[in-house]
Structure formats: C-alpha cells, structure tokens
Design an enzyme around this catalytic site. Sequence first.
Site, PDB file in Angstrom:
ATOM      1  N   ASP A  42      -2.055   3.027  17.963  1.00 37.76           N
ATOM      2  CA  ASP A  42      -2.875   1.819  17.909  1.00 37.76           C
ATOM      3  C   ASP A  42      -2.281   0.750  17.002  1.00 37.76           C
ATOM      4  OD1 ASP A  42      -5.039   0.662  19.088  1.00 37.76           O
ATOM      5  OD2 ASP A  42      -6.559   1.655  17.873  1.00 37.76           O
ATOM      6  N   HIS A  98      -3.674   6.043   3.301  1.00 40.51           N
ATOM      7  CA  HIS A  98      -4.464   4.881   2.894  1.00 40.51           C
ATOM      8  C   HIS A  98      -3.912   3.600   3.514  1.00 40.51           C
ATOM      9  CE1 HIS A  98      -5.904   1.731   0.001  1.00 40.51           C
ATOM     10  NE2 HIS A  98      -6.986   2.499  -0.029  1.00 40.51           N
ATOM     11  N   ASP A 123       0.837  -1.195   0.000  1.00 43.86           N
ATOM     12  CA  ASP A 123       0.000   0.000   0.000  1.00 43.86           C
ATOM     13  C   ASP A 123       0.874   1.248   0.000  1.00 43.86           C
ATOM     14  OD1 ASP A 123      -2.374   1.797   0.784  1.00 43.86           O
ATOM     15  OD2 ASP A 123      -3.282  -0.191   0.787  1.00 43.86           O
ATOM     16  N   VAL A 137      -9.425   1.715  18.015  1.00 48.06           N
ATOM     17  CA  VAL A 137     -10.193   0.640  17.409  1.00 48.06           C
ATOM     18  C   VAL A 137      -9.486  -0.694  17.624  1.00 48.06           C
ATOM     19  CG1 VAL A 137     -11.190   2.146  15.643  1.00 48.06           C
ATOM     20  CG2 VAL A 137      -9.013   0.976  15.198  1.00 48.06           C
ATOM     21  N   ASN A 147      -6.588  -2.667  23.999  1.00 48.77           N
ATOM     22  CA  ASN A 147      -5.548  -1.849  24.633  1.00 48.77           C
ATOM     23  C   ASN A 147      -6.097  -0.540  25.179  1.00 48.77           C
ATOM     24  OD1 ASN A 147      -6.086  -0.642  22.176  1.00 48.77           O
ATOM     25  ND2 ASN A 147      -3.949  -0.258  21.648  1.00 48.77           N
ATOM     26  N   SER A 195     -11.197  -1.309  -0.657  1.00 48.61           N
ATOM     27  CA  SER A 195      -9.931  -1.206   0.075  1.00 48.61           C
ATOM     28  C   SER A 195     -10.126  -1.537   1.548  1.00 48.61           C
ATOM     29  CB  SER A 195      -9.358   0.201  -0.027  1.00 48.61           C
ATOM     30  OG  SER A 195      -8.646   0.399  -1.209  1.00 48.61           O
TER      31      SER A 195
END
Length: 777
Positions: A178, A215, A169, A233, A229, A397
């Site tokens: 994160d 992206h 990518d 997310v 954690n 994607s």
Amino acid sequence: MRGGPRNRTLVSLVLAGTLAAWAMGPTGSAGAVSSPDPGASHAAATPTSSAPATAQLADDRLIVTLVPGTSADAGAAIAANAGAQLEARAGDTLVLDPGSSIQASSSLSSNPQVKVVEPNYALHAAVAPNDPLFPDQYGLADAQPGGIRAESGWNDTKGSRDIVVGVLDSGIKTNHPDLAANIWTNRTGVNGCAYGTHGWDAFAKNCYPIDDAGHGTHVAGILGAVGNNGIGVSGVAQRVSLMSLKMLDLHGGGNVASAIGAIDFAVAAKSAGVNVRVLQASWDSSTYVSAIHDAIVRANNAGILFVAAAGNGLDNDGVPRNLDTPGNDTYPCEDPSPNVICVGASTPTGQLANFSNYGATAVDLAAPGFRIESTVPRGLVPGCDPASDYCLFDGTSMATPMVSGAAVDILAAEPNLSVSALKDRILTTVDPQASLVGKVATDGRLDVCKALPNCDGGPQVRPTKPTNLHAQAGDRSVQLRWALPDSNGNSFTISSYEVDGPNGITSLPLTATRLTMTGLTNNTTVRVRVRAVGSGGNGPWASKMVRPYAGGYVVEGSGVADPVGVGGRTPSPISDGPLFPGDLARGIAIVPEGTGGYILDAFGGLHRFRIGATSPLPPTATGAPYWLGWDIARGVATSTNGGGYILDGFGGLHPFGSGPQARPSAAKGATYWPGFDIARGVTLNAKATGGYVADGYGGIHRFRVGSSALPPNTTGGPYWPGWDIVRGIALVPGTSGGWMLDGFGGIHRFGAGGAAPAAPSSAPYWPGQYRARGLGL
C-alpha cells in the site's frame, strides 16, 4: 505562539506514538477493539458509497454559462448556431444537448456571449476511495464528528507524486503493497546514494533506511498510503513521494546526530533539485538542542515545512502536560523556527485525546490520533496481527502525519505556496472546536476541505498543469499524450484542454488526452504546450521541445553518426556527440522528442548528443549499468515513456532512467544466452509495450514490457547462420516493420505484424569495411 529555548543539553529523542511509545505496542490489530478512551465516544465509522477518483460525465450534455444580460432570443440563437438543442435555461445558464455535433463545444467557446462551457458532470457524495479498510478510517471522513474532511478535499486534489515528504522516523517498508507506488526514488544520485534507493539511514550512514520497528511505516501510511487502489487504507494524500529518513532505532530511540543527519539529507536533496516540501517528525525530546534548531532553520531556509508531534505526556509517562507551563517542554514541537507546526491528537468526537500534550500557545492544532489504522511491516510489530499489513495505534505520532498529508494536498492544488503561506493556510482553516479552546493555539482541528481552494466556497483557483506529458516526433508530425492535472483547481470544473504548437492553439474536450500535430516542418526544433482550461482560469502550460524528422542514423565504431534518409528526407547532422579514439561505439538511440539521443559505448556508457543547434541535450541517463573495461554492451533503445534499455551481449536487457524520469518496467520474455556473446541490437515499439532483440546471425527475438503481450512475430528478414554480422535493429516509425543493419552498413527490411517497410532512400555503405555499429530511428 511558542516560547524560546530553556535548556541546552544533549538528549535522547523518542517517538511520540502510542502512550508509552512503541514499547507498549498497538491498541490492537486490524479489527480488534481496544480499551475506550474516557474522553471519546466510539461511534462506528459510517460506510460511504465508493465513488470514482476522477471526474465522470453524467452524459454528453453541455452546461453553458452566458455573459450576464444575454437575452432569451440570443441564448436560443447561440444554441442553434452550435447545432445543439436548448433543453432548459436557468438564469444565465443553458442546458444543451449537442446531439451528433462534435463541434458544439468549440463553437460555443468561441462565442463572445458565452462565459464558460462545461460538461454535465456526474455528482456524487464526498469521494470515498475503494480501499477496503477506509470505512475504519474515521479521521478522514466527512460524516464523522472527529473527521478532517479529506473525502471532500479529494474532490479537488488527491496529492501529487511531484511533492516529496521526508519522513523522519524509524524508516519505511518501501515494498509495502500500500506504499510502494508512493515511495520516493533517488534517480540522480542525490547525496552519493545510488539510483533506486529511497532515502537515508542516519544511524548506519548508508542509503538503505530499513524499518526495523514499524513506527515509520505506520506514520507513512497515514500520510500517504496509495488511495483508491482497492487494497488496505488510504493516506490523507493519496499521491505523494515518501522519502524514508531513518533516525529512530528499533526501540523508538534516536539522538541528536541522527536527527541532524536525516534533516540535512532532505535539505541537501532539495538543493539538488528534489522537490522536498515537508518534513514529518513524530518524535520528541524534553530538551532544546541548538544543533537541531539550526537544522530546522536550514529546512526553513530551503522552503520546507516541519510538522512535529506534541507528544504523549512528558517523558512518555502517559500523563498529558500543558506545554505552556515552564518545565513542560517538548521539542521540536516547541522549536521557535517559523516553519514548525506542532500537532496534538484528537478523538473520534473531536475532543483532545486523554494522552495528548496541549498548550494554548505551544500546540498549534489537533488532528485525529486515536485508534488510527495504517500500514505496518507484516509480522514485525508486537501486538499486531502477524498475518496483516495493517494495525491500529494511538498517539500524537498518528495525528502529525494527518497534517503532513494535508500539506501535500494543499501543495498539489497550489504548488507555488511558500512555506509560510502553507503553514498559514493550515492554521487559519481549522474546524473550531469548543473542547479545544485553551488547549491549542487555533482552538481547532485540522480541516482539509477548508484548506483547499473552493472546497468550502473559497476563492476559485486555476488547475495545475497536466501531468506525464510525452511527445513522439515523426515525419512532419508530433504525437502528444498527457494525463489529468494533479489538481483541477475548482471541484472538477476543468472544461477543456488547449494545445499550442507551430500552427497555433487547438482546443480539445476534457475527455481528450492525446493529439497528433501534422503539417510541421522537419528538422526544426519547436516548443509544444498543453494546459487545462478551468472556471478558475487557465492552468500553467506543460511543455516539451520537439524536432520532427524522418529517417535516422547509423553509428560507426568511432562514434560518428551518419544520417539515413526515408523518402528523400534525412535528419540533420548530430552535434556534441562523442568521438572515440578507437572502435568503442556499440549503439545509438534517438529520444522520442527527436531533439537528440544517446550513443552507447562498449562498457555501457551513454553519451548524449543533440540534433539541431537550438535543441536541448537529452537528460542525463540514470541507473544504467556500467561494465568498466568489459566490452559487453551491444545495443540501446529509448522508450516513449522515458528512459530506455541497454542490451548486453548475452541478451540481458537493463532499464535506465532519464533525468528525473524513472526507469521503465523490466523487460520480460527475452531470449538469454548466458556466456554466449551473440546479442547485437534492440528496438522498442511505439507504445513501448515490447520490442525485439537481434542476434548476430539475423535472428529476431521478441520481448514484452511489464504485463503487456508479446509483439507480433517478424517475417521476411535476412538470416546468416554462423556468420556474426548483424549490428543493429530498428522499427521504422509509422510502418508495421523495421530494418536490420549489417556490419558494412547494409540495411535489410523485415515485417513485424505487417508488410516490410520501404528501403531507405539514402544510407552509408562500406563494402568490405566493417564500420557499422548501431542503428537508431
């Protein structure tokens, strides 16, 4: 399931992100509302209660399953003989209260009329992590009609950092809060990239794939953001190693050369021993290219799954296309290599998104791709909240990394699956959807739970091996510690552990993650092993070669290591160590397993040696500093967590790794004398939470590792003000103190939180000969 090539010209590659790609920006920042998809119903995600990420016990009762046909009287006798109270019996299952008897579990397990003994586990609704944005992640939920049931899947496995996914990518923001813990780190110089790098930039042809578009970071978070954690997310795989392979630029464009370079970096890493199992490709082209096909075939031959996006309308015009129609082609989604999975995007209701390409033979399955919240580089992506690390996007994607993350979860549960078996597992366990019939080859949407053993009543499988096995050899003993397996194999029904050593197998309860073996023979190399016992069978062994010993070594400037005895016991001579033509050795350290160690030269080079002819050489040290021609290295110490530290003459402590083991955390609080070459030795405590640096006069200076507290002050040591004579320091295992070495070989005792240890029973001494250079215990 997919047609062969039609056109064979070079093309540009574009990402398969939000409609007209990344240029149109996100559907909104975290918490914003975008225009509704005409084919979607925007029911809010239902928040679920947060449950622990690991198995919990409701109480200390035992659930005992008897051999079928065992009588009621026999069951009562089994309970009585184990010293437990029989609370209830249902069929062949007993509920026992072991009371104060800590031997009840092992006594029951050895009874031939007992099939299995299990703890009384607490039960919860499907596991929801404590990540605060998880309620917005409808795609992972069980309760949502468009969810992939990752919640239930996490009861069995949450992924594994042993599994590496190459993200083809725009790069990944590797220090994103994160993502950082799940980023792959190059520890062995793969493909010429230095220790501590995280992938490859196929444009710049360097080892620093920085995400300048956002992206790739968004895709990486969907696949493998750290779960549970307490921030942001969760990825589909809460634990994974994400390899950043930059082959798209800041505008979302790429080319054939960049794609091939990125794919081949991953294949080369696999051949070098890195466990790359999946390549994640959220980009597409309208033209077949033989060179890209050949690169994907090389990935297939290396056992790597290739997960590709179906695209958001041909040429990114926003109009979804039937890829089965001649002329409507999207590659690599339609590449004929058998390791390719092509993914379309679905909505919160499980229907095909109105921007997703489709095809009853070309597209394999669908996964959530509408309004997907994930990680982004803060302040980089237009349209996202510049103060947030998260943003919402649409696109195939976003659907593709859902499948890549599911592949990681499956491999964590069954690490030996071939690439063909892994692909088959994903495609044969979809959740059938009437709205997807004729749209994708499987007629269904990704279902993580179905794909995992026993999550939906599938066949029972054994747990994977325990993780992070560490061993610390001692005098006629070995201390072992380990962590839970990545997969329990069968919904947290690991019942116990077995530890195998020279004195036979020891059974331990599930709550035990450490054991000290005693009564062993010194100076004999043996194998010790740990495995999990589950209802699906015993897991594989995690093993270590260890060599119990007492004492240590003084190293001379030539590299010769002379044994030091304790209580009349001395370790075996070393073998395969270096011999220098001059005074070059500056330190010595023994690895925790006692099987060998490292001799440090004046420039920072670490030279391995073994102890005992049957012992393995320690792993090659990685990421260590090296100052060619500059005599500045002064000491070395190994960590019980792997790797260790090199001390320079100014007091700087430089961590190094060992083989695939990462470098330990940075040392903090140490004394530093810039430009003043006076530091002479370093030692770590048994838990590797801190240690001491000795200066040339005998001063002892504390330091800590990471967030640990400083170790205790030392007492009673020698001090020679103005006389640079100290050449080493070591804590004596099993005591509350240590020894300091002078240049003539003299060993001097000191306390460290307690009384100084006894003097050595034997040690070399060269009065008037300045030969000693380091001390290792």
